[in-house]
Each structure stands twice: as C-alpha cells, then as structure tokens.
Enzyme design. Structure first.
Site, short mmCIF file in Angstrom:
data_model
loop_
_atom_site.label_atom_id
_atom_site.label_comp_id
_atom_site.label_asym_id
_atom_site.label_seq_id
_atom_site.Cartn_x
_atom_site.Cartn_y
_atom_site.Cartn_z
N GLU A 11 45.03 56.37 25.54
CA GLU A 11 45.54 55.72 26.76
C GLU A 11 45.08 54.27 26.76
O GLU A 11 43.92 54.00 26.45
CB GLU A 11 45.00 56.47 27.99
CG GLU A 11 45.22 55.74 29.32
CD GLU A 11 44.62 56.50 30.52
OE1 GLU A 11 44.48 57.74 30.46
OE2 GLU A 11 44.27 55.83 31.50
N GLU A 58 44.97 47.28 35.96
CA GLU A 58 44.58 48.23 36.99
C GLU A 58 43.82 47.48 38.06
O GLU A 58 42.90 46.72 37.76
CB GLU A 58 43.71 49.34 36.38
CG GLU A 58 43.37 50.45 37.35
CD GLU A 58 42.62 51.61 36.68
OE1 GLU A 58 42.32 51.52 35.47
OE2 GLU A 58 42.33 52.60 37.38
#
Ligand SMILES: *[C@@H]1O[C@H](CO)[C@@H](O)[C@H](O)[C@H]1NC(C)=O
Ligand SMILES: *[C@@H]1O[C@H](CO)[C@@H](O)[C@H](O)[C@H]1NC(C)=O
Ligand SMILES: *[C@@H]1O[C@H](CO)[C@@H](O)[C@H](O)[C@H]1NC(C)=O
Ligand SMILES: *[C@@H]1O[C@H](CO)[C@@H](O)[C@H](O)[C@H]1NC(C)=O
Ligand SMILES: *[C@@H]1O[C@H](CO)[C@@H](O)[C@H](O)[C@H]1NC(C)=O
Ligand SMILES: *[C@@H]1O[C@H](CO)[C@@H](O)[C@H](O)[C@H]1NC(C)=O
Ligand SMILES: *[C@@H]1O[C@H](CO)[C@@H](O)[C@H](O)[C@H]1NC(C)=O
Ligand SMILES: *[C@@H]1O[C@H](CO)[C@@H](O)[C@H](O)[C@H]1NC(C)=O
Length: 383
Positions: free
Chosen positions: A141, A146
């Site tokens: 990932e 974010e």
C-alpha cells in the site's frame, strides 16, 4: 575492433544491470483521467464505511451523480469528489461520501500524478489519495496523500508485509516518524514521512492553488514529490506525454530498494480516493482529535445540517499514469489472464480492494504532536 578489456567492461555492466537495475527516470503517459470522462473507469464503493468505521456511507455511482457528490465541473473541467454538505443527518444515521477505486491497476515501473486544486479538510474529515494491491498486505500500500481534521501537513507512508524498511532515504523531509513498513509493526502505522510544507494539506493547500502529487513506484524505490502550484516543473505543467523524474529534484519522501525489495513487496496498485468522517481511533482518539478540534466527533460534527463540510472536497485537475518508457505497466481486469470470468471486473476490483485499510490514525497524530514538540524545542533553541 573491440578490445577484450572493453568487452569485459560491457559484460560487467550487463551483469550489474541485471543485478541492480539503474533507476529509470523517463516515463510515457499510458492513462489519463480527465474532464468529462474522469469518472468512467472507477468503481464506487457503494457500502457504508466498514473499512475504517467512519460515519459515512460511500455512495454508488448512481447516487454520486444524483446527489452531486462526484461530478465534473463543466466550467473548469475539474473533477469534484465530496462529502454531502447539504443534508441534515440525524442521530444514528451516516453522512454520504465517496470512495472510488481505479478499475485498472499499475505495476512496478509506474508513476502517477494527481493534480489537485483543493483537498478535503475540517474537523472530523479524514481524506486520502492512495493505492493498494488487491491482496493486502502482500501486495503493498502506498499512501501518497493523507490528512486529518485541520492539520496543515500531508502524511505519506507505505504498508507492507514484514521485511520492508525505510533506510538511506534520499528525501527533502526530515520528519520521519517510523521506518518499519510492516503492517505487523507498531499497530500498522507504516513507515511514515511527513511533508514539512504547510501548502501540502488543508487551507494552506487551497490558498496556494493546490499542486501536484507524484508517486513513482520503481524497482529501485518508491518516491513521492509534492509541488505546490507555483513550483510544478515544466515537464508536468507543460502537459507532455513524456516526463523525466531526474528533472524533479530530490523527492519529499523516498523508500529505496536498499531496505525494501519493491518487486517483492509491491504488486500492481489500484488508485483510490476516499473521504471518511471520524472513524478508527483517529478522530475518536483523544490526542488526534484534541490537537486541532473539539467536541464529540460524530455528535458535534457529522450530525446536523452539513455546513461544516463545505471544505470537505477534492477538486482534481487530472490523474495521469505513466509507464517506464518502452513498457506498459497497466493491468486491466478484462485483459488479465486469470482464466476466471472477467465480465465482473468492476465488482471484483471493488471487493478485492476492500481488503486493505488505510492506516496510521493514532500514529499520525502522535507523529504530529512529536513534531510539534520538536519544532517548539527547535524554536526555543533558536530564540
Ligand atoms: C464491507 O461490506 C461489503 C459489502 O457488504 C463486503 O463485501 C465486504 O466484505 C465488507 N468488508 C469488510 C472488511 O467487512
Ligand atoms: C441511493 O440512495 C437512496 C437513498 O439513500 C437509497 O435508498 C438507494 O438504495 C440508493 N441507490 C443506489 C443505487 O445506491
Ligand atoms: C518490523 O516489524 C516486524 C513485525 O513486528 C518485525 O518482525 C521486524 O523484525 C521489524 N523489522 C525491523 C527491521 O525492525
Ligand atoms: C492538457 O491536456 C488537456 C487534455 O488532456 C487539454 O484539455 C489541455 O488544454 C492541455 N493543457 C495544456 C496546457 O496544453
Ligand atoms: C539523491 O538524489 C539526487 C537526485 O534525486 C541525486 O542527485 C543524489 O546523488 C542522491 N543522493 C544520494 C546520497 O544518493
Ligand atoms: C479531549 O480532551 C479533553 C480534556 O482533556 C477530554 O476530556 C476529552 O475526552 C478529549 N476528547 C477525546 C475525544 O478524547
Ligand atoms: C447549520 O447549523 C449550524 C449549527 O447548528 C447553524 O449555526 C447554521 O446556521 C445552520 N446553517 C443553515 C444554513 O441552516
Ligand atoms: C457545499 O459545499 C460547496 C463547496 O464544496 C459549496 O459551494 C456549497 O455552497 C455548499 N453548500 C451549502 C448548502 O452550504
């Protein structure tokens, strides 16, 4: 005439190449998500957030259009991906939002660029622009972007199986919170690098006109560059179909293959945009929540008329994917040689991509707090 010596040199060079491939820096465009067709090749999650337990329902493609939560602004040709800010949510109901996953995935040797004008922010808001392989954590990932609440800096990280670590990072950021990328380490916080720039998230991102996030997944390492709009290099702003990362300078975050065998820990990645609200020990966690917001996440923010979410949207100029020049790293479900029916590509992408989570909630704030502490003591030292 070729001397024995130069033949030997050539042989050695070839051997070196086969053992440790030289970083490819030139890429050609293989995919573009842009304008009126932006949303054509994504799967809408169409379920409540059972991945990070946020207080949202990720709508279907049909409802995203009906409720204007994912659409292309015809005046700008920019794609909007947003939280519902027009409905009144009463106790025990969730608020509508969007989570989309690219139908295609992109293998090692790929680079993707997201040009954005605005990213979601505000109390209880937890957005991400990231990628993962269908098999998680095996396929890895990459969290390119974010953010959380009203924080001011983007947080980047990798999440993998055990054996991938951040070493010898050649990057501009010195804000390294953790170096073990294993999902099994430190409650799956991943190996985190925070962007020192306050133009990388939130109100600061919007006020500087946004910018471009570049994610390079090369066999020699994974790198992320962030360029605020005024600093986007000409090979990106010029819209060319060929770009050369050696003109980009040192990335803000870098995980070299020295500590992480990219081909071993990363499989073709599906690209994902999502925005959740509250959720897993993130905004609900005291330290995370209290660092920039107040009240009770669900009761005081999610419930009510939604005007708190006027900034909870992505405004995306384009997403482009590039492959190492001379290769094609696009993996389409319809062309994969799995042998099983490929007519349900959309739903298989959706279900497989639901396996992984985006992580690091608690740790993100822990990081921010530690960094704030570091900055404060640095300032104190200077003063
Ligand atoms: C989330 O819900 C979907 C749809 O019901 C389901 O297919 C999936 O397995 C669920 N995922 C988790 C992690 O519970
Ligand atoms: C759209 O939203 C309505 C109201 O929330 C819901 O009843 C319906 O099932 C949704 N339709 C689809 C296709 O998701
Ligand atoms: C990373 O974490 C995993 C899981 O806890 C552990 O097995 C491994 O030894 C750690 N790696 C390093 C380099 O510390
Ligand atoms: C960039 O490409 C898009 C289409 O992909 C086009 O509409 C736009 O005008 C181009 N911009 C520039 C600066 O060439
Ligand atoms: C770091 O990367 C830059 C270019 O991205 C390169 O010029 C430099 O040699 C690298 N430094 C190290 C120590 O590898
Ligand atoms: C935030 O801090 C206050 C005061 O320390 C505390 O009472 C409250 O529980 C904290 N909030 C959360 C969500 O933990
Ligand atoms: C939305 O709710 C807030 C808080 O309850 C209130 O202050 C605001 O006036 C409301 N806005 C609208 C447009 O109703
Ligand atoms: C909802 O947010 C958008 C920006 O995302 C804004 O233009 C719009 O006015 C907001 N709607 C309401 C009812 O406040």
């Amino acid at each position: 005439m070729v001397s024995a010596q130069s033949m030997m040199a050539t042989a050695l060079a070839c051997l070196a190449f086969s053992v440790a491939p030289v970083a490819a820096t030139t890429y050609s465009m293989v995919k573009e998500y842009y304008g009126s067709s932006f949303f054509n090749e994504w799967t809408f999650y169409n379920n409540y957030d059972n991945l990070t337990n946020g207080d949202v329902t990720y709508v279907s493609a049909q409802n995203a259009t009906a409720y204007q939560l994912a659409y292309v602004d015809t005046a700008t040709n920019h794609a909007i991906i947003k939280v519902d800010n027009t409905s009144t949510v009463v106790y025990d109901n969730k608020r509508n939002s969007v989570r989309i996953t690219s139908v295609d995935s992109f293998g090692v040797g790929s680079l993707w660029v997201a040009d954005m004008y605005h990213v979601p922010y505000g109390c209880s808001v937890w957005p991400a622009w990231w990628s993962q392989a269908p098999l998680w954590p095996q396929g890895g990932e990459i969290d390119t972007f974010e953010g959380i609440n009203t924080n001011t800096q983007n947080q980047m990280s990798l999440h993998t199986e055990t054996g991938c670590t951040a070493v010898s990072q050649n990057q501009t950021s010195t804000l390294v919170a953790s170096t073990n990328c294993s999902y099994a380490a430190n409650s799956d916080q991943g190996c985190i690098v925070t962007d020192p720039s306050t133009a990388s998230y939130g109100a600061g991102f919007a006020s500087s006109g946004g910018g471009a996030f570049v994610t390079e997944m090369a066999s020699t390492g994974i790198s992320i560059w962030f360029f605020q709009r005024s600093q986007i290099p000409s090979s990106l702003s010029g819209n060319g179909s060929i770009i050369d990362t050696s003109t980009f300078g040192v990335p803000v975050a870098n995980w070299p293959s020295t500590g992480c065998n990219i081909a071993q820990f990363f499989q073709p990645q599906n690209l994902i945009f999502d925005i959740t609200l509250c959720g897993d020990s993130f905004t609900a966690d005291g330290a995370t929540w209290n660092s920039t917001c107040s009240g009770i996440c669900y009761n005081n923010w999610v419930m009510g008329n939604g005007t708190d979410y006027n900034n909870a949207y992505f405004e995306v100029g384009y997403v482009r994917v590039f492959s190492t020049e001379g290769t094609n790293t696009v993996v389409s479900p319809t062309t994969s040689a799995s042998g099983s029916s490929s007519t349900t590509s959309g739903s298989s992408t959706s279900s497989s991509s639901s396996v992984g989570l985006i992580h690091g909630g608690f740790w993100m704030t822990a990081t921010v707090l530690v960094l704030v502490g570091l900055f404060s003591s640095a300032l104190f030292t200077l003063a």
